[in-house]
Write an enzyme that holds these catalytic residues in place. Structure first.
Site, PDB file in Angstrom:
ATOM      1  CG  HIS A  21      28.934  43.098 141.720  1.00 19.25           C
ATOM      2  ND1 HIS A  21      28.028  43.497 140.762  1.00 19.25           N
ATOM      3  CD2 HIS A  21      29.551  44.232 142.150  1.00 19.25           C
ATOM      4  CE1 HIS A  21      28.082  44.808 140.618  1.00 19.25           C
ATOM      5  NE2 HIS A  21      28.989  45.283 141.449  1.00 19.25           N
ATOM      6  CG  ASP A  59      27.037  48.658 139.674  1.00 21.56           C
ATOM      7  OD1 ASP A  59      27.488  49.649 140.290  1.00 21.56           O
ATOM      8  OD2 ASP A  59      27.709  47.647 139.475  1.00 21.56           O
TER       9      ASP A  59
END
Length: 455
Positions: A271, A322
């Site tokens: 991220h 994810d």
């Protein structure tokens, strides 16, 4: 040896026609010949061949709740943190059998979408009540078993999770299945390394979950014990995480990490959404991979990574799915580029320069970054690399009138249809005619698991 004859293929030096690829018994590319004459024993594929895409970040268990977290809660209260609480509750009934079924189906979806390798950021370690299984690697080995069935290359990243917040706050009840101390964590890693010793398609790394979940002394201890191999960590995903880190340590997450650890090319910072200019430059200069998951980041309201500036600074990045709320190579890359367009007010932001194909730059850049993050030789069709090859349907409407160097623009930006016809993962022909070789059996197990989990 097996041989493939590809009508067109994207090689490191560019697009070539009539490409003969020879694959050895280990699943690596032994040789490549362009402008070749097809031998009688070669498998002929008429589509456009590109390198398989590594998926650098995924949590297999979250595929079981995709689309189940979209009902609004109290007004203004929905966020990453409320979603996380709902995700924890969904784990209350997941058995090892459920987990393997869900993991295998997610991997089938990945392969059909063009992903040929996966980084499994795995933190579901314990039984339903939080007690260890008889084999502490029970759940990790279920992910490995799924990968062996589906054929996807797996970098297993067992997660170290010890606290619920900065300052070593005690774990919550929802985190009971995750928690390990240093000794148990390193024993788990050793168990997985023994499993990987004879498996060329399995890599073992480590994943300190985040700075909030791994106190500084514990982080230092496990890094000292693991001086080589992939290291992945969630970092700077949410503004609250940044604020909490500042309050607890006096530093922002990325700055704190770089001040206390030797971050280099074996690291993947997942991220890294909320970074300052200086933090962004530190990541780029270190060679660490920024692990971007645009679809999940959008779904959770995380924010948009400064990819344009990071690319200009020579930063390395790859993509992951994810939470698996949606699984697609083209979708992740499209949203990555569109996010930059929305922020900048310009088009072709991540093309890499005038006259260049945005789709091709995005694809090849993220394929290389993903391979680095997973510690594998992949992301290119070249001698010595894994034979990870994805074939796109050249007859699809989105391919009409295209030169080879605009094929990836067509896949990513000219529609949302499934274009993948064939996939080779480590030389294994796992998708043919758009279907996985074990699709029906895996789909039945997935359906049974979800019907039980959501009954």
């Amino acid at each position: 040896m097996q041989r493939l004859f590809l009508k067109t293929a994207r090689l490191p030096e560019g697009w070539e026609r009539d490409v003969l690829v020879t694959i050895d018994a280990t699943g690596r590319i032994a040789g490549i010949e362009a402008d070749a004459v097809p031998p009688a024993d070669a498998l002929r594929l008429d589509g456009h061949a590109v390198p398989g895409m590594p998926n650098l970040h995924g949590h297999a268990h979250q595929r079981a709740i995709a689309g189940f977290g979209e009902r609004a809660g109290a007004e203004g209260a929905d966020s990453f943190w409320s979603w996380r609480a709902a995700m924890y509750r969904a784990l209350d009934r997941m058995t090892p059998e459920d987990f393997e079924a869900v993991a295998a189906w997610g991997q089938v979806e990945m392969l059909k979408a063009g992903f040929t390798a996966l980084g499994e950021f795995h933190y579901l370690h314990h039984d339903l009540d939080g007690s260890p299984y008889a084999d502490p690697a029970e759940m990790s080995l279920r992910a490995v078993a799924a990968a062996r069935e589906t054929g996807i290359a797996l970098t297993i990243l067992p997660v170290l999770y010890a606290a619920s917040g900065f300052g070593g706050l005690p774990p919550t009840e929802g985190q009971r299945r995750f928690i390990l101390d240093a000794d148990r964590f390193l024993a788990l890693v050793a168990r997985l390394e023994a499993e990987a010793a004879a498996d060329p398609h399995l890599v073992v790394g480590i994943a300190p979950h985040s700075l909030r979940a791994v106190p500084p002394a514990l982080l230092a201890e496990v890094l000292a014990a693991r001086p080589t191999g992939p290291v992945h960590i969630h970092i700077a995903e949410q503004p609250r995480e940044v604020a909490d880190c500042l309050a607890a340590t006096g530093a922002r997450p990325v700055d704190w990490l770089y001040d206390h650890a030797a971050v280099d090319e074996r690291w993947c910072l997942v991220h890294a959404t909320h970074v300052t200019v200086d933090e962004r430059r530190r990541i780029a200069q270190s060679g660490a991979v920024a692990g971007l998951c645009p679809v999940t980041e959008a779904n959770l309201g995380d924010g948009i990574f400064p990819a344009e500036a990071f690319m200009a600074e020579g930063g390395c990045f790859g993509i992951g799915t994810d939470s698996h709320v949606s699984i697609g190579v083209a979708e992740e890359l499209r949203l990555l580029e569109y996010g930059q367009r929305l922020v900048s007010g310009r088009r072709t932001v991540l093309s890499g320069g005038a006259g260049r194909s945005t789709g091709e730059t995005l694809y090849l850049t993220t394929a290389g970054g993903g391979a680095r993050a997973l510690g594998i030789e992949a992301g290119r069709i070249a001698p010595g690399a894994r034979a990870d090859i994805v074939v796109l349907d050249a007859a699809d409407a989105s391919m009409i009138g295209r030169r080879p160097d605009s094929v990836l623009d067509g896949w990513i930006f000219a529609g949302n249809r499934p274009l993948v016809t064939d996939v080779f993962a480590g030389g294994r022909h796992v998708v043919a005619g758009g279907r996985h070789l074990h699709e029906d059996a895996i789909a039945r197990r997935f359906r049974a698991a979800l019907e039980r989990l959501h009954a």
